[in-house]
Scaffold this motif. Structure first.
Motif, PDB file in Angstrom:
ATOM      1  N   ALA A 326     -20.707   6.417  42.850  1.00  0.00           N
ATOM      2  CA  ALA A 326     -20.981   6.616  41.421  1.00  0.00           C
ATOM      3  C   ALA A 326     -21.486   5.308  40.811  1.00  0.00           C
ATOM      4  O   ALA A 326     -22.434   5.295  40.019  1.00  0.00           O
ATOM      5  CB  ALA A 326     -19.727   7.104  40.708  1.00  0.00           C
ATOM      6  N   TYR A 329     -25.130   4.508  42.279  1.00  0.00           N
ATOM      7  CA  TYR A 329     -26.273   5.328  41.872  1.00  0.00           C
ATOM      8  C   TYR A 329     -26.372   5.525  40.353  1.00  0.00           C
ATOM      9  O   TYR A 329     -27.017   6.442  39.884  1.00  0.00           O
ATOM     10  CB  TYR A 329     -26.242   6.669  42.613  1.00  0.00           C
ATOM     11  N   ASP A 353     -20.854  11.198  37.361  1.00  0.00           N
ATOM     12  CA  ASP A 353     -21.618  10.062  36.815  1.00  0.00           C
ATOM     13  C   ASP A 353     -22.861  10.597  36.135  1.00  0.00           C
ATOM     14  O   ASP A 353     -23.234  11.764  36.318  1.00  0.00           O
ATOM     15  CB  ASP A 353     -21.980   9.068  37.936  1.00  0.00           C
ATOM     16  N   GLN A 356     -28.692   8.888  38.827  1.00  0.00           N
ATOM     17  CA  GLN A 356     -29.993   9.456  39.224  1.00  0.00           C
ATOM     18  C   GLN A 356     -29.953  10.902  39.706  1.00  0.00           C
ATOM     19  O   GLN A 356     -30.967  11.579  39.724  1.00  0.00           O
ATOM     20  CB  GLN A 356     -30.620   8.585  40.320  1.00  0.00           C
ATOM     21  N   GLY A 357     -28.767  11.398  40.090  1.00  0.00           N
ATOM     22  CA  GLY A 357     -28.658  12.798  40.544  1.00  0.00           C
ATOM     23  C   GLY A 357     -29.201  13.007  41.942  1.00  0.00           C
ATOM     24  O   GLY A 357     -29.772  12.092  42.562  1.00  0.00           O
ATOM     25  N   HIS A 371     -26.891  11.332  56.864  1.00  0.00           N
ATOM     26  CA  HIS A 371     -27.940  11.932  56.037  1.00  0.00           C
ATOM     27  C   HIS A 371     -28.109  11.142  54.743  1.00  0.00           C
ATOM     28  O   HIS A 371     -27.142  10.789  54.088  1.00  0.00           O
ATOM     29  CB  HIS A 371     -27.623  13.389  55.701  1.00  0.00           C
ATOM     30  N   VAL A 373     -30.671  10.893  51.093  1.00  0.00           N
ATOM     31  CA  VAL A 373     -31.672  11.582  50.277  1.00  0.00           C
ATOM     32  C   VAL A 373     -33.016  10.870  50.450  1.00  0.00           C
ATOM     33  O   VAL A 373     -33.074   9.647  50.540  1.00  0.00           O
ATOM     34  CB  VAL A 373     -31.220  11.573  48.802  1.00  0.00           C
ATOM     35  N   GLY A 384     -27.107   2.596  51.918  1.00  0.00           N
ATOM     36  CA  GLY A 384     -25.866   2.462  52.682  1.00  0.00           C
ATOM     37  C   GLY A 384     -26.099   3.013  54.065  1.00  0.00           C
ATOM     38  O   GLY A 384     -27.235   3.102  54.521  1.00  0.00           O
ATOM     39  N   LEU A 389     -19.983   9.891  52.710  1.00  0.00           N
ATOM     40  CA  LEU A 389     -19.673  11.283  52.354  1.00  0.00           C
ATOM     41  C   LEU A 389     -19.272  12.108  53.572  1.00  0.00           C
ATOM     42  O   LEU A 389     -18.507  13.058  53.455  1.00  0.00           O
ATOM     43  CB  LEU A 389     -20.867  11.922  51.636  1.00  0.00           C
ATOM     44  N   ALA A 390     -19.803  11.729  54.760  1.00  0.00           N
ATOM     45  CA  ALA A 390     -19.374  12.428  55.987  1.00  0.00           C
ATOM     46  C   ALA A 390     -17.886  12.185  56.187  1.00  0.00           C
ATOM     47  O   ALA A 390     -17.124  13.111  56.511  1.00  0.00           O
ATOM     48  CB  ALA A 390     -20.162  11.917  57.186  1.00  0.00           C
ATOM     49  N   SER A 413     -24.414  13.339  38.702  1.00  0.00           N
ATOM     50  CA  SER A 413     -23.798  14.125  39.777  1.00  0.00           C
ATOM     51  C   SER A 413     -22.312  14.264  39.519  1.00  0.00           C
ATOM     52  O   SER A 413     -21.683  13.342  38.993  1.00  0.00           O
ATOM     53  CB  SER A 413     -23.951  13.419  41.127  1.00  0.00           C
TER      54      SER A 413
END
Ligand code: ADP
Length: 432
Positions: A326, A329, A353, A356-357, A371, A373, A384, A389-390, A413
């Protein structure tokens, strides 16, 4: 001595004629077998299926006379394709051939059709040979020869066709194996490339905080030798070094935890925990960060939250990862909000947050390992390792919970995770 025209002379002449005819047939058969061997040598030099079929189409005329020659190949998953090597090729023909080919494959028998005029008047070919292509007991398809004239083929033609089919089946098998090997090799190269990229990313991500640590400590050391060094500068340098050390530690933990969680080798340290406390105790550090980055952070905890069974360290690290993203981004002036409440699915923690989404296409995939974006040109917007998130997904799922994101590009997000109120691993009720 036998007189001309006598029975004996007649028998000898018949015998001679038969022998001559047999010799001619034998020599024709022998040159056809040589032709099969030549075709076999040519197709065995290639590992490309299209080239192999092209050679057969070009050279099979040395063996058999036909108006049409095709190969019917059974592909993976029951799909089939007809490849015409010589002559016409249209849909009606395909339907007709398909029936014959299916029969030959099912019965594993070659078929010699001497005159199919009455059987299938729509069929343009009266003579046909259909031979199954088999390798290592597996049906690969059929090779088909067809002629417009009736009675164009004999048993010898069938035998010659069979010899060719044996060679063709072996060549098709080799070509397919070669393609499989190429796929495997390409997969290995991709995996290797990914491993190298990942190693680079991790080394890069670990090197950054390490530089901060050594730089801050060197400066602190040189300042410490001066008697007039202000204490708050030293304090600040040590704080920077400590924060960078914690970032490194966090990254290393993520890497180790993802591997252990994936292998189900991580023993969760279950306790009845107070989610409100878990969140509140982190706030001072995040308030400081928010101040430094000119951002706002707020916390909202529902009053009725019960103790819930969880591994405090792991869920604490999940919250840290979500908060660290958060911060990462959102731009300066951005707002971050944390909320905890009770829902039908259990205890829900939300980290939102106004940064940028994330485009919808990535909502599920950002929880996959590595993964990241990508922008409209497909370039990674990475900042990173793509492991955070995984790790969050694996850790929340190990608790029997769920994690997801709701987001739109340019509109911030919200990451949600729910944790069940009970766990089979901790069936004793919490003590008051
Ligand atoms: P990384 O280390 O790359 O941040 P994560 O697994 O934490 O890896 O996140 C994966 C990707 O999800 C990030 O590269 C980023 O594109 C996207 N992402 C995660 N959190 C946010 C967020 N709060 N806002 C926008 N994008 C995010």
């Amino acid at each position: 001595m036998a007189q001309p025209g006598s029975l004996e002379t007649q028998n000898r002449d018949d015998l001679l004629q038969t022998t001559r005819r047999l010799l001619v047939e034998l020599s024709a058969l022998s040159s056809r077998i040589t032709a099969v061997q030549e075709i076999a040598a040519a197709i065995n030099r290639s590992l490309n299926l299209e080239d192999i079929l092209e050679i057969v189409g070009r050279q099979a005329k040395w063996l058999l006379d036909f108006d049409h020659c095709s190969v019917f190949l059974v592909e993976e998953g029951d799909a089939a394709r007809l490849k015409t090597l010589f002559g016409e090729s249209d849909q009606t023909l395909y339907e007709n051939l398909r029936q014959f080919a299916d029969n030959a494959i099912a019965s594993r028998q070659s078929q010699l059709i001497r005159d199919s005029w009455t059987a299938a008047p729509a069929h343009p070919f009266r003579s046909q040979i259909i031979i199954p292509l088999e390798s290592e007991n597996q049906a690969l398809g059929t090779i088909n020869f067809a002629a417009r004239a009736p009675h164009a083929y004999t048993q010898d033609d069938l035998r010659i066709g069979y010899l060719l089919a044996l060679q063709l089946a072996a060549a098709i098998r080799n070509a397919r194996r070669f393609t499989e090997m190429q796929w495997l090799y390409a997969g290995l190269r991709r995996a290797e490339q990914m491993r190298d990229d990942l190693t680079n990313m991790i080394v890069h991500d670990l090197a950054n905080p390490l530089n901060v640590i050594t730089g801050s400590l060197q400066l602190a050391q040189s300042i410490a030798q001066r008697t007039d060094a202000p204490a708050h500068v030293q304090q600040k340098l040590l704080e920077n070094a400590l924060a960078a050390g914690k970032r490194m530690e966090g990254l290393i933990k993520d890497i180790l935890n993802v591997s252990r969680l994936e292998a189900q080798q991580l023993q969760l340290n279950w306790t009845w925990a107070d989610v409100a406390e878990l969140l509140r105790e982190r706030m001072p550090a995040y308030h400081t960060q928010a101040q430094q980055e000119d951002k706002q952070i707020t916390l909202e905890i529902a009053p009725d939250l019960p103790l819930i069974p969880l591994d405090v360290q792991l869920i604490g690290r999940v919250v840290d990862n979500l908060l660290s993203n958060a911060f990462k981004y959102t731009l300066s002036g951005g707002r971050i909000h944390i909320a905890a409440a009770l829902t039908g699915a259990g205890c829900r923690i939300a980290v939102s947050d106004d940064g940028q989404g994330i485009p919808a296409a990535h909502h599920t995939r950002i929880f996959d390992k590595f993964h990241q974006v990508t922008d409209t040109q497909g370039q990674s917007l990475r900042s990173g390792t793509g492991l955070g998130l995984a790790f969050c997904r694996l850790a929340v799922e190990a608790h029997g919970g769920r994690i997801w994101v709701e987001s739109q590009p340019g509109q911030g997000s919200s990451f949600y995770l729910t944790l069940p109120l009970n766990s089979a691993q901790l069936n004793q009720e919490p003590s008051e």
